[in-house]
Enzyme design. Structure first.
Site, PDB file in Angstrom:
ATOM      1  N   ARG A 199      11.556  39.378  -3.760  1.00 13.28           N
ATOM      2  CA  ARG A 199      10.756  38.203  -4.083  1.00 13.28           C
ATOM      3  C   ARG A 199       9.277  38.582  -4.056  1.00 13.28           C
ATOM      4  O   ARG A 199       8.753  39.038  -3.036  1.00 13.28           O
ATOM      5  CB  ARG A 199      11.042  37.068  -3.098  1.00 13.28           C
ATOM      6  CG  ARG A 199      10.298  35.777  -3.418  1.00 13.28           C
ATOM      7  CD  ARG A 199      10.739  34.641  -2.505  1.00 13.28           C
ATOM      8  NE  ARG A 199      12.096  34.215  -2.794  1.00 13.28           N
ATOM      9  CZ  ARG A 199      12.415  33.366  -3.752  1.00 13.28           C
ATOM     10  NH1 ARG A 199      11.475  32.871  -4.550  1.00 13.28           N
ATOM     11  NH2 ARG A 199      13.666  33.025  -3.948  1.00 13.28           N
TER      12      ARG A 199
ATOM     13  N   LYS B 291      17.533  41.963  -4.862  1.00 10.58           N
ATOM     14  CA  LYS B 291      16.438  41.108  -5.320  1.00 10.58           C
ATOM     15  C   LYS B 291      15.232  41.280  -4.419  1.00 10.58           C
ATOM     16  O   LYS B 291      15.363  41.349  -3.196  1.00 10.58           O
ATOM     17  CB  LYS B 291      16.884  39.643  -5.299  1.00 10.58           C
ATOM     18  CG  LYS B 291      15.820  38.641  -5.707  1.00 10.58           C
ATOM     19  CD  LYS B 291      16.308  37.214  -5.524  1.00 10.58           C
ATOM     20  CE  LYS B 291      16.400  36.823  -4.066  1.00 10.58           C
ATOM     21  NZ  LYS B 291      16.770  35.406  -3.882  1.00 10.58           N
TER      22      LYS B 291
ATOM     23  N   ASP C 174      25.369  30.751  -3.983  1.00  6.47           N
ATOM     24  CA  ASP C 174      24.096  30.585  -3.281  1.00  6.47           C
ATOM     25  C   ASP C 174      24.101  29.253  -2.549  1.00  6.47           C
ATOM     26  O   ASP C 174      24.938  28.383  -2.838  1.00  6.47           O
ATOM     27  CB  ASP C 174      22.918  30.650  -4.261  1.00  6.47           C
ATOM     28  CG  ASP C 174      21.664  31.245  -3.620  1.00  6.47           C
ATOM     29  OD1 ASP C 174      21.633  31.366  -2.385  1.00  6.47           O
ATOM     30  OD2 ASP C 174      20.719  31.585  -4.358  1.00  6.47           O
TER      31      ASP C 174
ATOM     32  N   ARG D  33      12.720  26.232   4.073  1.00  5.94           N
ATOM     33  CA  ARG D  33      12.381  27.577   3.594  1.00  5.94           C
ATOM     34  C   ARG D  33      11.479  28.325   4.569  1.00  5.94           C
ATOM     35  O   ARG D  33      11.585  29.535   4.719  1.00  5.94           O
ATOM     36  CB  ARG D  33      11.705  27.504   2.221  1.00  5.94           C
ATOM     37  CG  ARG D  33      12.606  27.038   1.102  1.00  5.94           C
ATOM     38  CD  ARG D  33      11.832  27.044  -0.217  1.00  5.94           C
ATOM     39  NE  ARG D  33      12.598  26.473  -1.300  1.00  5.94           N
ATOM     40  CZ  ARG D  33      12.659  25.174  -1.569  1.00  5.94           C
ATOM     41  NH1 ARG D  33      12.007  24.327  -0.798  1.00  5.94           N
ATOM     42  NH2 ARG D  33      13.363  24.722  -2.571  1.00  5.94           N
TER      43      ARG D  33
ATOM     44  N   ASP E  99       0.805  -1.215   0.000  1.00  5.15           N
ATOM     45  CA  ASP E  99       0.000   0.000   0.000  1.00  5.15           C
ATOM     46  C   ASP E  99       0.842   1.272   0.000  1.00  5.15           C
ATOM     47  O   ASP E  99       0.318   2.381   0.081  1.00  5.15           O
ATOM     48  CB  ASP E  99      -0.956   0.018   1.199  1.00  5.15           C
ATOM     49  CG  ASP E  99      -0.223   0.010   2.537  1.00  5.15           C
ATOM     50  OD1 ASP E  99       1.028  -0.097   2.523  1.00  5.15           O
ATOM     51  OD2 ASP E  99      -0.887   0.122   3.577  1.00  5.15           O
ATOM     52  N   GLY E 100       2.177   1.133  -0.091  1.00  2.00           N
ATOM     53  CA  GLY E 100       3.055   2.282  -0.169  1.00  2.00           C
ATOM     54  C   GLY E 100       3.693   2.685   1.141  1.00  2.00           C
ATOM     55  O   GLY E 100       4.588   3.550   1.153  1.00  2.00           O
TER      56      GLY E 100
ATOM     57  N   ASP F 263      21.494  37.933  -3.575  1.00  2.00           N
ATOM     58  CA  ASP F 263      20.585  38.758  -2.776  1.00  2.00           C
ATOM     59  C   ASP F 263      21.336  39.274  -1.560  1.00  2.00           C
ATOM     60  O   ASP F 263      22.453  38.835  -1.253  1.00  2.00           O
ATOM     61  CB  ASP F 263      19.332  37.979  -2.361  1.00  2.00           C
ATOM     62  CG  ASP F 263      19.651  36.666  -1.671  1.00  2.00           C
ATOM     63  OD1 ASP F 263      20.588  36.641  -0.838  1.00  2.00           O
ATOM     64  OD2 ASP F 263      18.994  35.659  -1.955  1.00  2.00           O
TER      65      ASP F 263
END
Length: 324
Positions: free
Chosen positions: A203, A201, A227, A105, A46-47, A178
């Site tokens: 966003r 920069k 980065d 993030r 079933d995963g 940035d």
């Protein structure tokens, strides 16, 4: 393998992994001259994830190397289940080694009604039973403070800077894409004896970047954009175009984590970038490999292996970076 790097297996160190980055883990094991631990990480019909450790680990110093990269949820679940497995098998200590720390993030509430997933993942790893964490180039350094267990934060800086030193580059400027990346870009510029520039920069959304202007002189110079990760590639590619407009010559890009999601590969292929240097914290997918010679993969296996050895032998990790 140098004899000085060998760890005697009677010290009871064992390294295990899930399915996220087996190639990197095998390199780490070769550096340390120890075998990869015997465990199966599979799936039920079933995963659901099925884990079985096929050797005795009672009293062992366990290191689970697992990047929480795509498929992110599977990789994270494998890590948590492995930690629980070793905890219940009476291991002496469990270190979660995350070359790439996913869900990073969201490290603060920058608007209403959003989660702080970096803290949530830290809680999950701790509650699963990890005794300490070893990770590399966190998206935000303050994530270390989200843990109530020791965290060793490695930087890929020695690996990447050494690569550029060996290329014997001249007339170059290090560029931060940035304002938030100025600190690490300055570290590179000082070590490589290059000038520093910054691309301003703003966003506008998860994939929408508005690039302003360049702080510093890039005209007639080659540029290295630094980065921590390349995700959708929008920020890097727009920065490269702005640098070209400001008169930069060849543009190089380096980043620790090649997330390369969405249309990143297409953007990078079309951008005015001569070379992209990344590390193997995340394995390149087949689509990313289509970039061919434009992308160069540097290995952090020796860096991770050395850190693991020092944790196991209770010696300093910070001294690894004293010369940098």
């Amino acid at each position: 393998m140098d004899e000085k790097n060998r760890i005697d297996t009677i010290n009871n160190i064992k390294i295990f992994t899930g399915n996220s980055n087996i190639a990197l883990v095998e390199k780490v094991c070769r550096y340390l001259s120890i075998p990869l631990g015997n465990a199966s990480v599979g799936r039920f019909p079933d995963g659901e994830i099925d884990v079985k450790v096929d050797e005795d680990v009672r009293g062992s110093d366990i290191f689970i190397i697992q990047s929480t990269c795509a498929p992110v949820n599977d990789s994270l679940a494998e890590l948590l289940i492995l930690i629980d497995c070793f905890k219940r098998a009476s291991s002496a200590r469990i270190t979660a080694v995350l070359p790439y720390y996913g869900y990073a993030r969201k490290d603060r509430k920058d608007e209403g009604r959003v989660p702080i997933t970096a803290k949530l993942v830290a809680n999950l790893i701790t509650e699963a039973g990890a005794d300490r964490v070893l990770t590399m180039d966190l998206h935000a350094a303050q994530i270390q403070g989200f843990f109530d267990i020791p965290v060793d934060h490695l930087l890929a800086f020695p690996v990447i800077s050494e690569y550029y030193k060996e290329k014997d580059l001249s007339d170059f400027v290090v560029v931060s894409p940035d304002v938030g990346g100025i600190k690490i870009a300055r570290q590179y510029s000082n070590h490589l004896n290059m000038r520093l520039a910054v691309v301003d920069k703003r966003r506008m959304g998860p994939e929408d970047i508005e690039v302003g202007f360049v702080i510093g002189d890039v005209e007639g110079r080659n540029a290295i954009i630094i980065d921590d990760m390349i995700a959708t590639g929008g920020s890097i590619c727009q920065a490269a175009r702005v640098l070209k407009e400001k008169g930069a010559k060849d543009i190089y890009v380096c980043a620790t984590h090649p997330v390369l999601c969405g249309s990143a590969v297409e953007k990078l292929a079309e951008a005015p970038i001569k070379e992209i240097a990344v590390t193997d914290t995340i394995p390149l997918n087949n689509h990313a490999k289509s970039l061919g010679t434009k992308i160069k993969v540097l290995s952090v296996s020796r860096l991770l292996g050395e850190a693991i050895k020092r944790i196991h032998t209770n010696t300093s990790i910070s001294s690894m970076f004293n010369d940098h």
